[in-house]
Design a protein around this motif. Structure first.
Motif, PDB file in Angstrom:
ATOM      1  N   LEU A 234      50.788  52.537  45.764  1.00 29.97           N
ATOM      2  CA  LEU A 234      50.011  52.453  44.688  1.00 29.97           C
ATOM      3  C   LEU A 234      50.248  51.357  43.475  1.00 29.97           C
ATOM      4  CD1 LEU A 234      49.303  56.267  44.049  1.00 29.97           C
ATOM      5  CD2 LEU A 234      47.677  54.613  45.306  1.00 29.97           C
ATOM      6  N   ALA A 235      51.556  51.243  43.305  1.00 33.57           N
ATOM      7  CA  ALA A 235      52.004  50.127  42.313  1.00 33.57           C
ATOM      8  C   ALA A 235      51.390  48.739  42.787  1.00 33.57           C
ATOM      9  CB  ALA A 235      53.298  50.267  41.998  1.00 33.57           C
ATOM     10  N   VAL A 236      51.141  48.648  44.150  1.00 36.51           N
ATOM     11  CA  VAL A 236      50.655  47.214  44.576  1.00 36.51           C
ATOM     12  C   VAL A 236      49.075  47.352  44.523  1.00 36.51           C
ATOM     13  CG1 VAL A 236      50.751  45.689  46.570  1.00 36.51           C
ATOM     14  CG2 VAL A 236      52.871  46.869  45.906  1.00 36.51           C
ATOM     15  N   ILE A 237      48.661  48.290  45.093  1.00 36.25           N
ATOM     16  CA  ILE A 237      47.094  48.390  45.312  1.00 36.25           C
ATOM     17  C   ILE A 237      46.532  48.348  44.039  1.00 36.25           C
ATOM     18  CG2 ILE A 237      45.122  49.606  46.259  1.00 36.25           C
ATOM     19  CD1 ILE A 237      47.252  50.665  48.446  1.00 36.25           C
ATOM     20  N   LEU A 238      46.770  49.340  42.959  1.00 37.91           N
ATOM     21  CA  LEU A 238      46.084  49.426  41.929  1.00 37.91           C
ATOM     22  C   LEU A 238      46.006  48.059  40.989  1.00 37.91           C
ATOM     23  CD1 LEU A 238      47.041  53.011  40.924  1.00 37.91           C
ATOM     24  CD2 LEU A 238      44.952  52.345  42.112  1.00 37.91           C
ATOM     25  N   PRO A 239      47.064  47.482  40.772  1.00 37.66           N
ATOM     26  CA  PRO A 239      46.957  46.328  40.058  1.00 37.66           C
ATOM     27  C   PRO A 239      45.979  45.253  40.786  1.00 37.66           C
ATOM     28  CG  PRO A 239      49.208  46.993  40.017  1.00 37.66           C
ATOM     29  CD  PRO A 239      48.501  47.895  40.959  1.00 37.66           C
ATOM     30  N   VAL A 240      46.025  45.259  41.865  1.00 36.28           N
ATOM     31  CA  VAL A 240      44.989  44.354  42.605  1.00 36.28           C
ATOM     32  C   VAL A 240      43.586  44.656  42.243  1.00 36.28           C
ATOM     33  CG1 VAL A 240      44.258  43.300  44.685  1.00 36.28           C
ATOM     34  CG2 VAL A 240      46.817  43.530  44.317  1.00 36.28           C
ATOM     35  N   LEU A 242      42.333  46.645  39.705  1.00 37.15           N
ATOM     36  CA  LEU A 242      42.376  46.288  38.455  1.00 37.15           C
ATOM     37  C   LEU A 242      42.052  45.010  37.890  1.00 37.15           C
ATOM     38  CD1 LEU A 242      41.717  47.946  35.690  1.00 37.15           C
ATOM     39  CD2 LEU A 242      44.239  47.854  35.130  1.00 37.15           C
ATOM     40  N   TRP A 243      42.689  44.107  38.464  1.00 33.30           N
ATOM     41  CA  TRP A 243      42.600  42.660  38.316  1.00 33.30           C
ATOM     42  C   TRP A 243      41.270  42.181  38.820  1.00 33.30           C
ATOM     43  CZ3 TRP A 243      41.166  38.168  40.721  1.00 33.30           C
ATOM     44  CH2 TRP A 243      41.567  36.952  40.406  1.00 33.30           C
ATOM     45  N   CYS A 244      40.674  42.447  39.966  1.00 31.46           N
ATOM     46  CA  CYS A 244      39.303  42.339  40.354  1.00 31.46           C
ATOM     47  C   CYS A 244      38.340  42.599  39.767  1.00 31.46           C
ATOM     48  CB  CYS A 244      39.336  42.409  41.803  1.00 31.46           C
ATOM     49  SG  CYS A 244      40.335  42.044  43.075  1.00 31.46           S
ATOM     50  N   ALA A 245      38.517  43.958  39.141  1.00 38.48           N
ATOM     51  CA  ALA A 245      37.529  44.642  38.471  1.00 38.48           C
ATOM     52  C   ALA A 245      37.311  43.812  37.114  1.00 38.48           C
ATOM     53  CB  ALA A 245      37.868  46.034  38.235  1.00 38.48           C
ATOM     54  N   ILE A 252      37.931  38.174  29.420  1.00 39.35           N
ATOM     55  CA  ILE A 252      39.255  38.044  28.745  1.00 39.35           C
ATOM     56  C   ILE A 252      40.074  37.251  29.224  1.00 39.35           C
ATOM     57  CG2 ILE A 252      39.615  40.551  28.172  1.00 39.35           C
ATOM     58  CD1 ILE A 252      41.090  41.221  30.566  1.00 39.35           C
ATOM     59  N   ALA A 253      41.308  36.609  28.812  1.00 40.52           N
ATOM     60  CA  ALA A 253      41.881  35.383  29.223  1.00 40.52           C
ATOM     61  C   ALA A 253      42.550  35.843  30.420  1.00 40.52           C
ATOM     62  CB  ALA A 253      42.846  34.921  27.919  1.00 40.52           C
ATOM     63  N   PRO A 254      42.900  34.844  31.243  1.00 41.19           N
ATOM     64  CA  PRO A 254      43.449  35.121  32.566  1.00 41.19           C
ATOM     65  C   PRO A 254      44.803  35.659  32.470  1.00 41.19           C
ATOM     66  CG  PRO A 254      42.377  32.721  32.691  1.00 41.19           C
ATOM     67  CD  PRO A 254      42.378  33.460  31.185  1.00 41.19           C
ATOM     68  N   HIS A 255      45.665  35.527  31.448  1.00 39.63           N
ATOM     69  CA  HIS A 255      47.019  35.903  31.314  1.00 39.63           C
ATOM     70  C   HIS A 255      46.891  37.272  30.876  1.00 39.63           C
ATOM     71  CE1 HIS A 255      46.243  33.922  27.326  1.00 39.63           C
ATOM     72  NE2 HIS A 255      46.822  34.799  26.916  1.00 39.63           N
ATOM     73  N   TRP A 256      45.959  37.689  29.893  1.00 39.78           N
ATOM     74  CA  TRP A 256      45.776  38.919  29.353  1.00 39.78           C
ATOM     75  C   TRP A 256      45.450  39.894  30.540  1.00 39.78           C
ATOM     76  CZ3 TRP A 256      48.359  40.548  25.539  1.00 39.78           C
ATOM     77  CH2 TRP A 256      48.921  39.578  24.593  1.00 39.78           C
ATOM     78  N   ARG A 257      44.453  39.513  31.173  1.00 35.28           N
ATOM     79  CA  ARG A 257      43.985  39.899  32.492  1.00 35.28           C
ATOM     80  C   ARG A 257      44.840  40.370  33.505  1.00 35.28           C
ATOM     81  NH1 ARG A 257      40.018  36.805  33.843  1.00 35.28           N
ATOM     82  NH2 ARG A 257      41.299  35.509  35.306  1.00 35.28           N
ATOM     83  N   LEU A 258      45.866  39.607  33.664  1.00 41.45           N
ATOM     84  CA  LEU A 258      47.129  39.840  34.491  1.00 41.45           C
ATOM     85  C   LEU A 258      47.963  40.902  33.809  1.00 41.45           C
ATOM     86  CD1 LEU A 258      48.536  39.123  36.989  1.00 41.45           C
ATOM     87  CD2 LEU A 258      49.696  37.273  35.783  1.00 41.45           C
ATOM     88  N   VAL A 259      48.288  40.720  32.584  1.00 42.32           N
ATOM     89  CA  VAL A 259      49.155  41.697  31.772  1.00 42.32           C
ATOM     90  C   VAL A 259      48.475  42.994  31.871  1.00 42.32           C
ATOM     91  CG1 VAL A 259      50.319  42.426  29.690  1.00 42.32           C
ATOM     92  CG2 VAL A 259      50.268  39.974  30.484  1.00 42.32           C
ATOM     93  N   ALA A 260      47.255  43.193  31.697  1.00 43.56           N
ATOM     94  CA  ALA A 260      46.495  44.408  31.484  1.00 43.56           C
ATOM     95  C   ALA A 260      46.761  44.990  33.181  1.00 43.56           C
ATOM     96  CB  ALA A 260      45.351  44.439  31.121  1.00 43.56           C
ATOM     97  N   SER A 261      46.211  44.226  34.050  1.00 43.81           N
ATOM     98  CA  SER A 261      46.361  44.777  35.411  1.00 43.81           C
ATOM     99  C   SER A 261      47.777  45.291  35.919  1.00 43.81           C
ATOM    100  CB  SER A 261      45.818  43.742  36.337  1.00 43.81           C
ATOM    101  OG  SER A 261      44.397  43.176  35.824  1.00 43.81           O
ATOM    102  N   VAL A 262      48.480  44.771  35.482  1.00 48.05           N
ATOM    103  CA  VAL A 262      49.956  45.184  36.116  1.00 48.05           C
ATOM    104  C   VAL A 262      50.361  46.325  35.174  1.00 48.05           C
ATOM    105  CG1 VAL A 262      52.294  44.492  36.269  1.00 48.05           C
ATOM    106  CG2 VAL A 262      50.501  42.790  37.004  1.00 48.05           C
ATOM    107  N   LEU A 263      50.602  46.045  33.665  1.00 48.83           N
ATOM    108  CA  LEU A 263      51.146  47.055  32.859  1.00 48.83           C
ATOM    109  C   LEU A 263      50.266  48.461  32.879  1.00 48.83           C
ATOM    110  CD1 LEU A 263      52.447  44.979  29.750  1.00 48.83           C
ATOM    111  CD2 LEU A 263      53.790  45.913  31.649  1.00 48.83           C
ATOM    112  N   LEU A 264      48.972  48.560  32.660  1.00 57.69           N
ATOM    113  CA  LEU A 264      48.447  49.770  32.895  1.00 57.69           C
ATOM    114  C   LEU A 264      48.814  50.762  34.006  1.00 57.69           C
ATOM    115  CD1 LEU A 264      44.882  48.908  31.234  1.00 57.69           C
ATOM    116  CD2 LEU A 264      46.912  49.940  30.134  1.00 57.69           C
ATOM    117  N   PRO A 265      48.570  50.207  35.060  1.00 56.21           N
ATOM    118  CA  PRO A 265      48.762  51.478  36.126  1.00 56.21           C
ATOM    119  C   PRO A 265      50.407  51.646  36.248  1.00 56.21           C
ATOM    120  CG  PRO A 265      48.247  49.302  37.182  1.00 56.21           C
ATOM    121  CD  PRO A 265      47.885  49.080  35.750  1.00 56.21           C
TER     122      PRO A 265
END
Length: 344
Positions: A234-240, A242-245, A252-265
């Motif tokens: 799930l730690a691999v699937i959920l960030p992907v 969330l990033w797509c969504a 939002i900026a690309p770097h913030w999108r990446l940070v939020a997609s990884v840190l939240l899940p």
């Protein structure tokens, strides 16, 4: 100089764009206006833009009902909100007319260079087709039904099949509809089919991992490690996901999108992993072995013959005793028995 008048929404995205080349233009709801605003709070002829003797443009209110309000200037942060009846237009001014917002831009102002298309755009375009989305949803429904059938030891009734199918499909539809609504509000782009295809693909990947994980547990008895492996998947699937969504629905900026997609899940999954690690040392009164019913062809390890297994079992339970300590214990027991006899 030419003046560009942009109609923008609350997210500061341009809805319409008008070019003023003459000396005068009007703004309002009438079709005769140079800038037409579809807003019931805007007068038929609400305001005008005129060019003065110095070549500068001036915005004037034409005795409108709801007036005008200067909201901000994205180039000059010192500009404060204020009600205005007349204002010399500065490049970057944003003015609220009724409930609509217009922005004034100098036609000679430079613009940012083009942003290259992300490589995921092609994937999203192919996924956002009815055939692909429906096919993926049918695959998820079929796989869920098959796994439920394999995991059932009783007779599989049609009511249970309907429940499995509806739960799988409705969950995907709710997820896609929620992100489509967010995208419609924020970016005015729903991308419902793309969200649905992404969610269905993620569900297929996780279902495939669940089947493979049960196969690993059947062969190698990963009773304690399997929950952690599920969390890792799930730690691999959920960030992907969330990033797509976030890419499709949020501004939002690309770097913030990446940070939020990884840190939240990862925050929630990290807490779940800590709970599972804490359970590892707990005593269990039942043997921690795989109870999965699998075909013999799925057994990867070479089976141990019965005679060899029975020959090795005493080593699992017999406790070796030191001979000297055994003699001392025997002598002490004999002494205690003699004392008891003498006491009698």
């Amino acid at each position: 100089m030419a003046l560009i008048i942009e109609e923008i929404n609350r997210a500061h995205r341009v809805c319409n764009r008008f070019r003023l080349n003459g000396e005068r233009a009007t703004l309002g709801r009438c079709y005769s206006n140079d800038v037409m605003l579809e807003d019931p709070h805007v007068d038929p002829v609400h305001a005008e833009v005129v060019q003065d003797e110095d070549g500068c443009y001036v915005l004037r209110d034409l005795n409108s009902l709801n007036g005008m309000r200067l909201m901000r200037n994205f180039r000059d942060k010192s500009v404060k909100q204020a009600d205005v009846r007349e204002r010399q237009i500065q490049c970057g001014d944003e003015v609220q007319i009724g409930k609509s917002r217009v922005r004034f831009i100098d036609a000679e102002m430079s613009v940012a260079p083009a942003v290259p298309l992300h490589s995921a755009e092609n994937v999203f375009d192919r996924a956002a087709t009815p055939i692909v989305a429906i096919a993926l949803c049918l695959l998820v429904a079929g796989l869920s039904l098959w796994l439920a059938y394999l995991g059932s030891t009783m007779e599989f009734e049609w009511t249970g099949a309907v429940e499995v199918l509806t739960d799988a499909v409705i969950g995907l539809l709710i997820y896609a509809a929620a992100w489509a609504f967010i995208g419609k509000v924020v970016k005015h782009e729903a991308h419902f089919l793309a969200h649905l295809s992404i969610a269905a693909t993620a569900a297929l990947v996780y279902a495939a991992w669940q089947w493979f994980g049960s196969l690993l547990n059947f062969n190698f008895n990963l009773h304690q490690a399997l929950p952690l492996l599920n969390i890792l998947a799930l730690a691999v699937i959920l960030p992907v996901m969330l990033w797509c969504a976030a890419y499709l629905a949020l501004n939002i900026a690309p770097h913030w999108r990446l940070v939020a997609s990884v840190l939240l899940p990862w925050c929630f999954l990290g807490f779940a992993a800590a709970v599972e690690i804490g359970k590892m040392d707990e005593f269990s009164d039942s043997p921690e072995v795989s109870k999965e019913l699998k075909s013999k062809s799925l057994l990867w390890r070479k089976p141990v013959p019965l005679e060899e297994f029975l020959a090795s079992t005493p080593a699992l339970f017999d406790i070796p005793l030191d001979q000297e300590s055994g003699k001392k214990k025997t002598a002490s027991k004999a002494t205690e028995s003699d004392l008891e006899v003498r006491g009698e």
